[in-house]
Design an enzyme around this catalytic site. Structure first.
Site: not given
Ligand code: G16
Length: 537
Positions: A66, A280, A282, A376, A378, A504-505, A510
């Site tokens: 993503s 974004d 994806d 969200e 974002n 989480g990504t 943050r």
């Molecule tokens: C993913 C999740 C979203 C989340 C974002 C950032 O988005 O699907 O729900 O808001 O990551 O998450 P974090 O703050 O835990 O890094 P995407 O668009 O990257 O799939």
């Protein structure tokens, strides 16, 4: 070959890097693509188990990272997994070799009462990343080893894969969602868009930055199905749609770049007051923005889309005569601007629920309302209609031509809005339809309320996992004492609010802060980031 031998043989081709521990995060597994093939193989095993557990229901597997950089990749199950299955995913991903993996797989089969002879079916797709085809080979190996019937849907947006999965699983039932093909997706959106327009006039074009990702070609395809400008359609200008050079993905463009930096992509040539949007990597997120008459950048993020949708749908429900029967509620996360929450509660008079980050949390909470609007900040979100709400919507006999017209628009919106997950293409058409009906440009939309100045900061620390939150991520429980320091600071700022949470990504913490002035918001964010940095050493 016996299935456990086949699973071990397949796993041996994609060994787990010994020094890594993997974690199922906000959106599945994400990391440098070069580290991911063992994980993808094991997610293939998990998908097979999940499908068998659900008596052969089709499971979608999406390979994408993503918004993350081009050399990252990731894998997530299309279906939103309950927490216990996320743990199974993590356990499988961390089994240290093929023997441990087979043992874990068999243990899960037993413990979860899965019938090994049950059918298993998977559909999978990937975004435009260069590493996608290689990772697909790891997935296919796992699907073959488990005797899973699979379909390679090649390159799709994440929401398109969710759409296909839902269509396949509802085919022939009363909940039939649509034709299970990519063309079926475009046709469904186009018909719904056309019906929802009801003669409303679009004012000028909308320019869509596709983050140089999969959204580019898919949006171009969608446009072919939409009414032309001469037939009263909306002009959509597609920019940043280069998928030939993979390193351009999300680089200096896209929804995350725009939202995080609160600035337009440097390539943007938008004139003042022209509508712009960014997807974004994806195409499951979208944010809007525009330049004011004095060229100031104005962001219209997920909170704005949520408030616009809630306002419009609430009004339509009332004018259709269904105000009492379709209760609208809004779901946000801690990142929602305080002004948006106040506007929903005080002006729209709708209930608001706050959940942790991650679509699975928001989606789940939204299904508790007749019509649940979730976004969200974002830009990730959608509107879900409960089964009961849909029944009421489609059974209701309008009492006047005005009710009938509102009812038709509302029904069309229930088809236009992707019910499975946040979908940037569907959300784009939704926003366009609403603005056209209201006769609003971006400025009028922006004027519904005034955002509190806010700042997002990304803090790199030695181990982000020591940061544990409670209260829908609004408070830090660990490391001990850190929340008290943050609270002590926040109290010093007018309308101040701040929180910190581990991403989480991405490998970072943050920090979000808002306050009554730009200077104060920036100052508060910098100071909280400083606290996090010191605590994370
Ligand atoms: C993913 C999740 C979203 C989340 C974002 C950032 O988005 O699907 O729900 O808001 O990551 O998450 P974090 O703050 O835990 O890094 P995407 O668009 O990257 O799939």
């Amino acid at each position: 070959m016996h299935s456990s031998d086949a699973i071990a043989a397949g796993a041996a081709k994609f060994p787990k890097p010994a020094d890594r521990t993997f974690q199922y995060g906000t959106a599945g597994f994400r990391m440098k693509a070069s580290l991911l093939d063992s994980v993808v193989y094991r997610v293939g095993l998990l998908a097979a188990l999940r499908s068998r557990k659900l008596n052969g229901q089709t499971i979608g597997v999406m390979i994408t990272a993503s918004h993350n950089p081009p050399d990252d990749n990731g894998v997530k199950l299309g279906e939103m997994l309950e927490a216990s299955w996320e743990n199974h995913a993590t356990t499988l991903a961390n089994a240290k070799n093929e023997h441990a993996l087979v043992e874990t797989y068999e243990l899960l089969t037993d413990n979860l009462n899965i019938k090994p002879e049950a059918k298993s079916r998977v559909v999978f797709a990937r975004d435009t990343r260069a590493s996608g085809p290689h990772l697909v080979t790891a997935l296919v190996e796992a699907l073959n080893a488990t005797g899973t019937e699979s379909t390679d849907c090649r390159v799709l947006t994440t929401p398109q894969l969710h759409y296909l999965t839902r269509c396949i699983n509802t085919k022939g039932t009363v909940y039939e969602y649509g034709e299970p093909t990519e063309q079926g997706y475009y046709k469904k959106l186009a018909v719904a868009f056309n019906t929802a327009m009801q003669g409303a006039k679009f004012s000028g074009p909308v320019t869509v930055d596709c983050a140089n990702g999969v959204g580019g070609p898919k949006l171009r395809e969608l446009i072919k199905h939409l009414p032309s400008v001469s037939d009263g359609g909306v002009e959509i200008k597609v920019v940043n749609d280069d998928i030939v050079e993979p390193e351009k993905l999300n680089h200096l463009c896209g929804a995350d770049y725009v939202k995080t930096g609160q600035r337009a992509p440097p390539s943007s040539q938008a004139a003042p007051l022209a509508r712009c949007a960014s997807l974004d990597g994806d195409a499951d997120r979208i944010v809007y923005y525009f330049l004011d008459s004095d060229s100031t950048f104005r962001l219209l993020d997920g909170d704005r889309i949520a408030t616009l949708a809630a306002l419009f749908i609430g009004d339509l429900a009332r004018s259709a005569g269904l105000g009492e029967k379709l209760k609208v509620g809004v779901v946000q996360t801690a990142y929602a601007n305080g002004s948006s929450t106040a506007y929903i509660e005080n002006d729209l008079r709708l209930p608001v629920v706050c959940t942790p980050t991650g679509v699975k949390h928001l989606h789940h909470a939204a299904t508790k309302f007749d019509v649940g609007v979730y976004f969200e900040a974002n830009g990730h979100g959608t509107v879900v209609f409960s089964d009961l709400a849909l029944k009421r919507l489609f059974k209701y006999e309008p009492k006047s031509p005005a009710q009938s017209s509102s009812l038709n628009t509302l029904r069309a919106l229930s088809h236009l809005i992707n019910q499975t997950v946040g979908d940037a293409l569907s959300d784009l058409l939704l926003v366009e339809v609403i603005l056209a009906h209201k006769g609003w440009g971006p400025k009028e939309w922006d004027q519904t309320y005034t955002d509190l100045p806010n700042r997002l900061v990304r803090v790199e620390v030695a181990d982000r996992n020591i940061f544990k939150t409670v209260d829908a991520e609004r408070k830090l429980e660990k490391p001990e004492g850190v929340q008290a320091l943050i609270d002590g600071l926040v109290g010093k700022y007018k309308q101040g609010r701040a929180f910190a949470r581990a991403s989480g990504t991405e490998d970072a913490v943050r920090v979000y802060a808002e306050a009554s002035t730009r200077g104060e918001a920036d100052d508060l964010a910098a100071k909280v980031a400083g606290i996090v940095k010191s605590a994370g050493v």
